[in-house]
Motif scaffolding. Structure first.
Motif, PDB file in Angstrom:
ATOM      1  N   UNK A  38       0.821  -1.206   0.000  1.00  0.00           N
ATOM      2  CA  UNK A  38       0.000   0.000   0.000  1.00  0.00           C
ATOM      3  C   UNK A  38       0.857   1.258   0.000  1.00  0.00           C
ATOM      4  N   UNK A  39       1.962   1.258   0.753  1.00  0.00           N
ATOM      5  CA  UNK A  39       2.820   2.440   0.879  1.00  0.00           C
ATOM      6  C   UNK A  39       3.380   2.908  -0.460  1.00  0.00           C
ATOM      7  N   UNK A  40       3.556   1.982  -1.398  1.00  0.00           N
ATOM      8  CA  UNK A  40       4.142   2.415  -2.668  1.00  0.00           C
ATOM      9  C   UNK A  40       3.161   3.297  -3.430  1.00  0.00           C
ATOM     10  N   UNK A  41       1.912   2.910  -3.396  1.00  0.00           N
ATOM     11  CA  UNK A  41       0.857   3.592  -4.135  1.00  0.00           C
ATOM     12  C   UNK A  41       1.402   3.943  -5.508  1.00  0.00           C
ATOM     13  N   UNK A  45       6.673   4.586  -9.833  1.00  0.00           N
ATOM     14  CA  UNK A  45       5.884   4.029 -10.910  1.00  0.00           C
ATOM     15  C   UNK A  45       6.338   2.637 -11.290  1.00  0.00           C
ATOM     16  N   UNK A  46       5.414   1.728 -11.122  1.00  0.00           N
ATOM     17  CA  UNK A  46       5.633   0.378 -11.589  1.00  0.00           C
ATOM     18  C   UNK A  46       4.534   0.182 -12.615  1.00  0.00           C
ATOM     19  N   UNK A  47       4.890  -0.216 -13.801  1.00  0.00           N
ATOM     20  CA  UNK A  47       3.860  -0.253 -14.834  1.00  0.00           C
ATOM     21  C   UNK A  47       2.786  -1.313 -14.605  1.00  0.00           C
ATOM     22  N   UNK A  74       6.107   6.062   2.963  1.00  0.00           N
ATOM     23  CA  UNK A  74       4.676   5.888   2.782  1.00  0.00           C
ATOM     24  C   UNK A  74       4.183   6.955   1.804  1.00  0.00           C
ATOM     25  N   UNK A  75       3.822   6.548   0.603  1.00  0.00           N
ATOM     26  CA  UNK A  75       3.483   7.502  -0.451  1.00  0.00           C
ATOM     27  C   UNK A  75       1.986   7.557  -0.749  1.00  0.00           C
ATOM     28  N   UNK A  76       1.213   6.957   0.156  1.00  0.00           N
ATOM     29  CA  UNK A  76      -0.237   7.025  -0.036  1.00  0.00           C
ATOM     30  C   UNK A  76      -0.708   8.460   0.049  1.00  0.00           C
ATOM     31  N   UNK A  77      -1.658   8.843  -0.770  1.00  0.00           N
ATOM     32  CA  UNK A  77      -2.166  10.222  -0.681  1.00  0.00           C
ATOM     33  C   UNK A  77      -2.923  10.430   0.622  1.00  0.00           C
ATOM     34  N   UNK A  78      -2.808  11.615   1.197  1.00  0.00           N
ATOM     35  CA  UNK A  78      -3.530  11.964   2.429  1.00  0.00           C
ATOM     36  C   UNK A  78      -4.640  12.925   2.109  1.00  0.00           C
ATOM     37  N   UNK A  79      -5.740  12.779   2.831  1.00  0.00           N
ATOM     38  CA  UNK A  79      -6.847  13.729   2.607  1.00  0.00           C
ATOM     39  C   UNK A  79      -6.930  14.675   3.763  1.00  0.00           C
TER      40      UNK A  79
END
Ligand code: ZN
Length: 79
Positions: A38-41, A45-47, A74-79
């Motif tokens: 999940x952290x990669x989000x 970029x992985x195709x 952790x690269x998940x977007x935050x709201x």
């Protein structure tokens, strides 16, 4: 989704993007399939994300495995 922080199974490295991956399941037809955490989000970029490409086995020792689990960004977007 699966977090690398709490994942207890084997971690391998995706040869497409160099990021960690875990075993998502095994299909009778295509064999093992590996997923990114999940952290990669989409920060790296992985195709094939969330799927991983072919994976490489890593001879982690306890310390290096613990390090990657704690420090992986952790690269998940935050709201
Ligand atoms: Zn990848």
């Amino acid at each position: 989704m699966t977090s690398i922080r709490t994942y207890e199974g084997e971690i391998r490295i995706c040869t497409r993007c160099g990021q960690p991956a875990f075993l998502g399941g095994i299909s009778e037809r295509t064999g093992e399939w590996w997923l990114h955490f999940t952290e990669q989000y989409d920060g790296v970029h992985c195709n094939r994300f969330p799927l991983a490409g072919p994976v490489r086995k890593i001879p982690w020792d306890f310390k290096s495995r613990q390090h990657v689990k704690e420090r992986y960004p952790d690269l998940r977007p935050r709201r």
